[in-house]
Design a protein around this motif. Structure first.
Motif, short mmCIF file in Angstrom:
data_model
loop_
_atom_site.label_atom_id
_atom_site.label_comp_id
_atom_site.label_asym_id
_atom_site.label_seq_id
_atom_site.Cartn_x
_atom_site.Cartn_y
_atom_site.Cartn_z
N GLN A 225 52.63 90.63 4.83
CA GLN A 225 53.35 91.70 4.16
C GLN A 225 54.84 91.46 4.39
OE1 GLN A 225 52.12 95.62 5.24
NE2 GLN A 225 53.65 96.64 3.96
N LEU A 226 55.62 91.46 3.34
CA LEU A 226 57.02 91.11 3.50
C LEU A 226 57.89 91.81 2.46
CD1 LEU A 226 57.77 88.91 1.02
CD2 LEU A 226 56.32 87.46 2.43
N ASP A 227 59.16 91.91 2.82
CA ASP A 227 60.20 92.36 1.90
C ASP A 227 61.09 91.17 1.60
OD1 ASP A 227 60.02 95.36 1.48
OD2 ASP A 227 59.90 95.25 3.65
N LEU A 228 61.21 90.83 0.34
CA LEU A 228 61.97 89.66 -0.08
C LEU A 228 63.28 90.10 -0.71
CD1 LEU A 228 62.26 86.61 -0.74
CD2 LEU A 228 61.00 87.07 -2.85
N TYR A 229 64.40 89.51 -0.24
CA TYR A 229 65.71 89.76 -0.82
C TYR A 229 66.24 88.41 -1.32
CZ TYR A 229 65.41 94.05 1.93
OH TYR A 229 65.00 95.25 2.46
N TYR A 230 66.73 88.38 -2.54
CA TYR A 230 67.23 87.11 -3.08
C TYR A 230 68.34 87.37 -4.08
CZ TYR A 230 64.13 88.13 -7.05
OH TYR A 230 63.51 88.72 -8.12
N PHE A 231 69.17 86.34 -4.28
CA PHE A 231 70.29 86.44 -5.21
C PHE A 231 70.71 85.03 -5.61
CE2 PHE A 231 71.85 86.48 -0.89
CZ PHE A 231 72.90 85.57 -0.89
N ALA A 232 71.55 84.93 -6.62
CA ALA A 232 72.01 83.63 -7.12
C ALA A 232 73.53 83.63 -7.19
CB ALA A 232 71.43 83.35 -8.50
#
Length: 362
Positions: A225-232
């Protein structure tokens, strides 16, 4: 009111501007003149309303261009003005003018450097450089475009964008997004995507995503179970920070049950210790790092009914479901006619088996 004026004065002084008193004891904006006679903005010619707003050095088709923009309130006659590149070539702007809030696009004026450094300077009739743009190795078909918050104070940033000759510059919107064929399935892949040319970053921590993120290169495997944060990021622009939650997952209760080296290869038997059927098409066998061999699509692994698959011999076997590794079994050297088998599997039915030390040569 006095406080607001004081704050404004502080801001403008920090930007290199100040106020001066003239003969009538009124105040006007000026360039700083420490220990010298005060001059007004007009006297000092601190600002010009003509700027180089866009340069296209390497067009995909058509001609390169230099674009000028007049942000002032008066038309400018350009006789006597000229542009000059880094090599010293001059292009005089004879019989040209530019109206207020309008653009002037000059096509084919130079042979701008497609690689390496280049600079374009705009000169007024008295020879003063009123604006200049320096750049290097612009991408093919992309412009160097100027974006100004306050033209009069030259609050401007240059960014690489799509070409917009004769029109307002447009910043490229940087986007990022994810895809997962089976978002709720243990071992599935999270694939991140972004605007072409952008670099992706991700982290599983929401405390400080920007500083804690690492560069994305391969699909992420969902095993917890995870929270994913991403950006470019592309050039000096960034997408928003995106947040997605995954899991919790039901881990399939499958194990490596037996390994045997036979004449025609190594066989691995997989057993479902759970109470419900499992899609064996998602089960892979490989070494302890990489899944290499997969059951045929549509194969079902029923409870307590083993299935076997032939693989290349390896001293350590990894069992994977989707892309998530469930267990690793280290295989000893086996005597002829013997296999390496899990002991007492019947007592483990219905439970998730955590160990890998209950194997015996049988």
């Amino acid at each position: 009111m006095f406080l607001r004026r004081l704050i404004l004065l502080y801001i403008l002084v920090s930007l290199g501007l100040t106020t001066v008193a003239n003969a009538e004891d009124t105040w006007e904006w000026s360039a700083p003149t420490k220990a010298a006679v005060n001059t007004t903005v007009e006297d000092a010619e601190l600002h010009t309303t003509l700027i180089i707003s866009e340069v296209l050095a390497t067009p995909e088709e058509g001609e390169e261009f230099v674009e000028l923009y007049n942000y002032g309130t008066e038309k400018i006659i350009l006789d006597g003005w000229w542009l000059e590149d880094a090599a010293g070539k001059k292009v005089y702007l004879k019989e040209k003018s530019i109206s207020t809030r309008e653009y002037l696009v000059l096509y084919g004026t130079f042979s701008l450097n497609n690689t390496g450094e280049e600079e374009i300077a705009l000169h007024s009739p008295d020879g003063e450089i009123v604006d200049s743009v320096a750049f290097a190795d612009l991408p093919k078909g992309k412009s160097l475009s100027l974006f100004c918050e306050v033209y009069e104070l030259h609050f401007c940033d240059a960014e690489v964008t799509i070409a917009t000759p004769g029109a307002a510059n447009v910043k490229e919107e940087i986007k990022a997004w994810s895809s997962s064929l089976e978002k709720s399935t243990y071992g599935s892949e999270i694939i991140l995507h972004a605007t072409e040319g952008a670099v992706l970053y991700y982290t599983f921590s929401g405390h400080d995503p920007i500083n804690e993120a690492e560069e994305y290169s391969v699909p992420l495997i969902m095993t917890n179970q995870l929270d994913l944060y991403y950006f470019a990021i592309k050039g000096g622009s960034s997408s928003p920070i995106y947040h997605e939650s995954y899991g919790p997952y039901t881990v399939p209760n499958i194990v490596i049950n037996e390994v045997a080296d036979l004449v025609d290869g190594t066989y691995v038997e997989v057993l479902n210790l759970g109470r419900t059927p499992v899609d064996a098409g998602k089960i892979s066998i490989g070494d302890e790092n990489i899944p290499l061999h997969t059951f045929a699509k549509g194969t079902v692994l029923y409870p307590n009914v083993p299935r076997s698959i032939r693989i290349k011999s390896t001293p350590s076997l990894g069992l994977y479901y989707g892309g998530g590794r469930l267990e690793v079994v280290h295989i000893p050297s086996l005597p002829a006619g013997k296999s390496f088998a899990r002991a007492d599997t019947t007592s483990l039915l219905g439970n998730i088996y955590q160990g890998i030390d209950r194997y015996v040569v049988s």
